[in-house]
Every structure is written in structure tokens, then in C-alpha cells.
Design a protein around this motif. Structure first.
Motif, PDB file in Angstrom:
ATOM      1  N   GLN A   1       0.806  -1.213   0.000  1.00  0.00           N
ATOM      2  CA  GLN A   1       0.000   0.000   0.000  1.00  0.00           C
ATOM      3  C   GLN A   1       0.845   1.272   0.000  1.00  0.00           C
ATOM      4  O   GLN A   1       0.316   2.367  -0.183  1.00  0.00           O
ATOM      5  CB  GLN A   1      -0.951   0.000   1.194  1.00  0.00           C
ATOM      6  CG  GLN A   1      -2.100  -0.996   1.076  1.00  0.00           C
ATOM      7  CD  GLN A   1      -3.102  -0.625  -0.009  1.00  0.00           C
ATOM      8  OE1 GLN A   1      -3.337   0.551  -0.251  1.00  0.00           O
ATOM      9  NE2 GLN A   1      -3.688  -1.616  -0.656  1.00  0.00           N
ATOM     10  N   SER A   2       2.159   1.145   0.183  1.00  0.00           N
ATOM     11  CA  SER A   2       3.039   2.306   0.090  1.00  0.00           C
ATOM     12  C   SER A   2       3.460   2.582  -1.347  1.00  0.00           C
ATOM     13  O   SER A   2       4.285   3.470  -1.587  1.00  0.00           O
ATOM     14  CB  SER A   2       4.269   2.101   0.976  1.00  0.00           C
ATOM     15  OG  SER A   2       4.964   0.918   0.600  1.00  0.00           O
TER      16      SER A   2
ATOM     17  N   ALA B   1       1.289   6.436  -1.909  1.00  0.00           N
ATOM     18  CA  ALA B   1       0.400   5.349  -1.520  1.00  0.00           C
ATOM     19  C   ALA B   1      -0.324   4.769  -2.717  1.00  0.00           C
ATOM     20  O   ALA B   1      -0.686   5.481  -3.663  1.00  0.00           O
ATOM     21  CB  ALA B   1      -0.614   5.845  -0.486  1.00  0.00           C
TER      22      ALA B   1
END
Length: 273
Positions: free
Chosen positions: A227-228, A249
Motif C-alpha cells: 500500500q506504500s 500510496a
């Protein structure tokens, strides 16, 4: 490789990438490959690999009880323990549903700490990061999502996944083929998948649609995204792996550009054959 320059078009502040052959050679790289990025869930394959080393070292077995009642190390690795996404709460009986779970990987690390007598982050560093020369990689938080690393370090891990030296190749083959087949579930960011195939800590491409890899990725492709704004995939049919790390993100931007990038990489690899 020219395709690696496509990351310059991504709507991110910083990005770096590399393509790694099955023999461990860097076929192409672009961006700051020594910059440290938060991996988010790309931490999970690193945690899984350390767990598999622990299995081969006899610290635990895949069928060692771990997690909620009835669950094992195998269930936790395959997201079938029944634990909720981010809560240490059982939502289903083990082996009945594919419930993607950060809590499961945290309980996995707790079990490894208990059985080895060594804090998990230390065990992982000694068993995985140090032997592969991953000097810029560290677990700074949850074993599910708390690692930081660089493209250069993940190149070493991608090479290990394709030509294992720390594990028996048969162990890696088991980890990268479907475990508990036929279970459906939600692939975070891409919705419900039926089936939602996973190995032991590795997400499997299979025939999932939509997906974060390419339209031309082989069904045998495995890896993980975070998710980064990070991903790592290995495509055994293409004989290569790809790492991409960013500081934005995950969102619709990634779901749009990542598959396009992967297909461009695969097309260039095919053109080299």
C-alpha cells in the motif's frame, strides 16, 4: 532495458525499479536504487521467507499450531487462519476462507519468536538479510508491513527467489504454488477474486482479473504489492523478476500504470529472446 524508464511518467515524487534475470543479473534499472522506501505489504514475502528458513532449520513445522485455535504456521502464511485483516480476532474457521490478514503475519512472527527464543526481527536479519547482503533492509515495525528496503537489496531477494540458495528449491516451489486451493476472497485494492489463490506468503497471479501485474503476465507469476506504492513480482515463464518502489500510496494511479509497465517489461524481455 528502455522499458524501465516508464517509471518517469508515474505520478510520484520518487520511484526506482529494476528487472532481474533468473540468473540474478540486473537486466535494467532506473531511479535511485539505493534510496530506502517503506515496503508496506511487500514486507510479507520477506517475513514468509524467514519463516520458511525457520521451517527448514527445524524451529517450527508448517503444521505447528500457531494463531487462533485450529490454525497452523501454514494457515497463517496462506491467509487462511480465519483472522481478521487488522484485528487479532477470528472471523472464520481455519482453512475455510481466504481472509487477507496483517494480524496473521504478526501472530506468525510471534510464534517464530516463541519457538526460536530469538526476537523475530533479529532472526530475520540473521537468517535472510545478512546472508543476501541486504544491508539497507530492516524490519522497523509490523512483520506484515513494517520493513524498509532499497531496490538494490530487493534485487538480491528477487535473485534468491529465482535461484534459491538459502532454501531448498522444492520449498520455494511449494511456497509459490497454490495452498488451500479453491478458496475465494478479496485481493486488497482489486476486489473479490474467485478463486483467490495464494502460496505460502506469496500472492499468485493465476487467472485473476483485475490484477496489479500485466495482462501478459504468466499464470505462474507470484509476488506481492504494498500500500506504500511498491511491488515485486517473479514471472518464471519470462525468466525474470521486477521490483518497483515509490513514495506514493497505492491508488487508482498504480492500478493503471503498474500493469502497463509490467507488460512493457515483458514485451522487451520477449524481444531479447
Amino acid at each position: 532495458m528502455e522499458s524501465v524508464r516508464l517509471i518517469d511518467e508515474w505520478p510520484v515524487d520518487n520511484a526506482a525499479t529494476a528487472v532481474v534475470s533468473a540468473g540474478g543479473a540486473v537486466l535494467g534499472a532506473h531511479g535511485d536504487t539505493v534510496r530506502k522506501f517503506r515496503l508496506a505489504s511487500v514486507s510479507k514475502p520477506l517475513t514468509a521467507y524467514a519463516a520458511l528458513i525457520a521451517v527448514e532449520e527445524g524451529v517450527v513445522e508448517l503444521d505447528t499450531p500457531a494463531g487462533p485455535a485450529g490454525s497452523t504456521v501454514r494457515h497463517l502464511l496462506a491467509h487462511t487462519s480465519g483472522l481478521a485483516f487488522d484485528a487479532h480476532k477470528a472471523m472464520a474457521e481455519p482453512g475455510t476462507r481466504r481472509l487477507y490478514s496483517n494480524a496473521g503475519f504478526e501472530q506468525l512472527a510471534d510464534a517464530l519468536t516463541e519457538h526460536s527464543g530469538i526476537p523475530f526481527a533479529q532472526y530475520q536479519a540473521e537468517a535472510l538479510f545478512t546472508p543476501l547482503g541486504m544491508t539497507s533492509t530492516a524490519l522497523e515495525g509490523s512483520p506484515a508491513a513494517g520493513a524498509v528496503s532499497t531496490v538494490d537489496d530487493l534485487v538480491a531477494f528477487a535473485a534468491e527467489l529465482q535461484a534459491p540458495k538459502l532454501l531448498d528449491p522444492a520449498t520455494v516451489a511449494e511456497a509459490t504454488n497454490v495452498v488451500f486451493p479453491g478458496l475465494s476472497g478479496v485481493l486488497p485494492g482489486f476486489g473479490h477474486q474467485k478463486p483467490n489463490d495464494w502460496g505460502l506468503g506469496f500472492e499468485l497471479r493465476d487467472h485473476k482479473s483485475p490484477h496489479w501485474t500485466g495482462a501478459n503476465s504468466s499464470p505462474r507469476t507470484f509476488g506481492h504489492f504494498g500500500q506504500s506504492g511498491t511491488f515485486l513480482w517473479v514471472d518464471p515463464d519470462a525468466g525474470a523478476a521486477c521490483v518497483a518502489l515509490t513514495d506514493r500510496a497505492f491508488g487508482p494511479w498504480a492500478a493503471e500504470v503498474w500493469p502497463r509497465y509490467t507488460d512493457a517489461v515483458l514485451a522487451e524481455l520477449t524481444g531479447r529472446e
